[in-house]
Design an enzyme around this catalytic site. Structure first.
Site, PDB file in Angstrom:
ATOM      1  N   ASP A   1       1.123  -1.093  -0.236  1.00 14.62           N
ATOM      2  CA  ASP A   1       0.246  -0.068  -0.467  1.00 14.62           C
ATOM      3  C   ASP A   1       0.965   1.348  -0.547  1.00 14.62           C
ATOM      4  OD1 ASP A   1      -1.452  -2.326   0.491  1.00 14.62           O
ATOM      5  OD2 ASP A   1      -2.916  -1.259   1.996  1.00 14.62           O
TER       6      ASP A   1
ATOM      7  N   ASN B   1      -4.279   3.788  -1.019  1.00 17.87           N
ATOM      8  CA  ASN B   1      -3.973   5.384   0.120  1.00 17.87           C
ATOM      9  C   ASN B   1      -2.880   6.036  -0.385  1.00 17.87           C
ATOM     10  OD1 ASN B   1      -3.742   2.716   1.768  1.00 17.87           O
ATOM     11  ND2 ASN B   1      -5.632   3.710   2.523  1.00 17.87           N
TER      12      ASN B   1
ATOM     13  N   HIS C   1     -10.711   1.608   0.491  1.00 17.93           N
ATOM     14  CA  HIS C   1     -10.147   2.731   0.176  1.00 17.93           C
ATOM     15  C   HIS C   1     -10.975   3.317  -1.597  1.00 17.93           C
ATOM     16  CE1 HIS C   1      -9.423   4.089   3.930  1.00 17.93           C
ATOM     17  NE2 HIS C   1      -8.411   3.079   4.276  1.00 17.93           N
TER      18      HIS C   1
ATOM     19  N   HIS D   1      -6.680  -8.506   0.681  1.00 19.08           N
ATOM     20  CA  HIS D   1      -7.264  -7.336   1.084  1.00 19.08           C
ATOM     21  C   HIS D   1      -7.584  -7.959   2.393  1.00 19.08           C
ATOM     22  CE1 HIS D   1      -6.475  -3.296   0.893  1.00 19.08           C
ATOM     23  NE2 HIS D   1      -7.635  -2.816   1.523  1.00 19.08           N
TER      24      HIS D   1
ATOM     25  N   HIS E   1      -3.201  -4.443   3.408  1.00 18.03           N
ATOM     26  CA  HIS E   1      -4.491  -3.361   4.154  1.00 18.03           C
ATOM     27  C   HIS E   1      -3.792  -2.942   5.543  1.00 18.03           C
ATOM     28  CE1 HIS E   1      -8.649  -2.065   5.498  1.00 18.03           C
ATOM     29  NE2 HIS E   1      -8.120  -3.246   6.603  1.00 18.03           N
TER      30      HIS E   1
ATOM     31  N   HIS F   1      -0.717  -2.576   6.236  1.00 13.05           N
ATOM     32  CA  HIS F   1       0.268  -1.599   6.824  1.00 13.05           C
ATOM     33  C   HIS F   1       1.597  -2.079   7.009  1.00 13.05           C
ATOM     34  CE1 HIS F   1      -2.338   2.000   5.141  1.00 13.05           C
ATOM     35  NE2 HIS F   1      -2.874   0.966   4.482  1.00 13.05           N
TER      36      HIS F   1
HETATM   37 FE   LIG Z   1      -4.271   0.497   2.306  1.00 13.36          FE
HETATM   38 FE   LIG Z   2      -7.692  -1.132   3.271  1.00 11.49          FE
END
Ligand SMILES: [Fe+2]
Ligand SMILES: [Fe+2]
Length: 270
Positions: free
Chosen positions: A8, A40, A68, A153, A178, A180
Site C-alpha cells: 500500500d 492510500n 479505500h 486485502h 491493508h 500496512h
Molecule cells: Fe491500505
Molecule cells: Fe485497506
C-alpha cells in the site's frame, strides 16, 4: 516470471519513493511485471487518475486498491474504463470496475492478477473464498495463464492465511495488503504458492500506519472528533515482495521481501 508486488502506497511520501526507485528496481531485478497497491496513494485516501498515470509511468503494470477504492469520487467514473486498475473481486454486484485482470507480457506470457477482500473487521463483502473459487474455475495455473497473483486485502492474518491455503497450488502468489505493517512470514506453501501475510506499506513508518501520528493519537484518546487525518510526510520505506515463478507450472520458486529507504531495517540473516 519475475514479479514485484509493492505494498500500500501511502500519500506523497510513499509515491515519491515509488517514482524514484521503481524504474531502477525494475531493471535491476529484471522484472517481467510490477503490481502496486495504491488504495492510500492520494493523501491516505484512495487514488486519482493522475496518480495512476504517474505509477504506470514509473513502471507499474497494474494497480490494486481495497476498501479505500472509492475515497476519491472521481474514481467512480474512471474504474470501468481502466483495465489496469482493480477493486476487490467480492464487492456487491453492480460495483464499477473489475476484481481481476489478465496482463499479456512482452513475450506472450499471461499473468492474472486479482484482489479479494477479507470480511473479519472489514464490513459486509461477499464471501472471499467463494469469489476465489469462481475465479480459479475460469483460470487454471500452468494451463490458461502462466502466473496468478492474488492480493489478499484483509485485516486478520488468520483470514489471509486461510485464503492462501485455500488457493495453495492453484496460484503463484498470495500477498497480504491493508494492515500496512510488513510481516516476517514470507514462505512458499506446501502446494507451491508464495505467501506473505502483509507486504507492508510503502510510506513513512514514523506514523500510525502511514498517517500523522499526532492526529491518530488524538483520535484514540478522545471521543471528540478532531481534524481529518493526513498522510505522514517523512522519508518513506518502500516495502514489496519479489517473486520468481516457474513458467511451466506457474508455481513459485522464490519469494523475497524488498525494503528500500526510510526507517525499517532488514532482518539479520542467520
Ligand atoms: Fe491500505
Ligand atoms: Fe485497506
Amino acid at each position: 516470471m519475475r514479479l514485484l508486488f509493492c505494498g500500500d502506497v501511502v500519500g506523497r511520501a510513499g509515491r515519491k519513493i515509488v517514482l524514484e526507485r521503481l524504474p531502477e528496481l525494475r531493471s535491476r531485478l529484471a522484472l517481467d511485471a510490477v503490481i502496486v497497491n495504491g488504495e492510500n496513494a492520494a493523501g491516505g485516501f484512495g487514488i486519482t487518475p493522475a496518480i495512476c498515470r504517474d505509477l504506470y509511468a514509473a513502471g507499474a503494470d497494474l494497480i490494486t486498491t481495497g476498501n479505500h477504492v472509492f475515497d476519491q469520487r472521481e474514481l467512480i467514473g474512471y474504474l470501468d474504463g481502466e483495465p489496469r486498475l482493480l477493486r476487490p473481486l467480492n464487492m456487491m454486484p453492480g460495483t464499477p470496475g473489475r476484481g481481476s485482470a489478465e496482463l499479456r507480457l512482452a513475450n506472450g506470457r499471461k499473468l492474472l492478477v486479482a484482489q479479494v477482500m477479507g470480511r473479519l473487521f472489514m464490513g459486509a463483502y461477499d464471501d472471499p473464498f467463494r469469489a476465489a473459487e469462481s475465479l480459479l474455475a475460469k483460470h487454471v495455473l500452468g494451463a490458461t495463464v502462466h502466473a496468478i497473483v492474488v492480493d489478499l486485502h484483509a485485516e486478520a492474518t488468520s483470514e489471509k492465511m486461510a485464503l492462501a491455503h485455500a488457493m495453495d497450488g492453484r496460484i503463484s502468489l498470495a500477498a497480504g495488503t491493508h494492515t500496512h505493517v510488513p510481516t516476517a512470514d514470507a514462505q512458499i506453501l506446501p502446494g507451491g504458492t508464495a505467501y506473505i501475510s502483509d507486504i507492508g506499506m510503502t510510506g513513512d513508518y514514523d506514523s500510525v500506519i502511514g498517517m500523522n501520528k499526532a492526529i491518530a493519537l488524538q483520535r484514540f484518546r478522545s471521543h471528540v472528533p478532531g481534524p481529518r487525518n493526513t498522510a505522514a510526510l517523512g522519508e518513506a520505506t518502500l516495502c514489496a515482495v519479489f517473486v520468481e515463478t516457474d513458467d511451466a507450472t506457474g508455481l513459485a520458486r522464490r519469494i523475497e521481501p524488498v525494503r528500500l529507504g526510510g526507517r525499517l531495517r532488514p532482518a539479520m540473516a542467520e
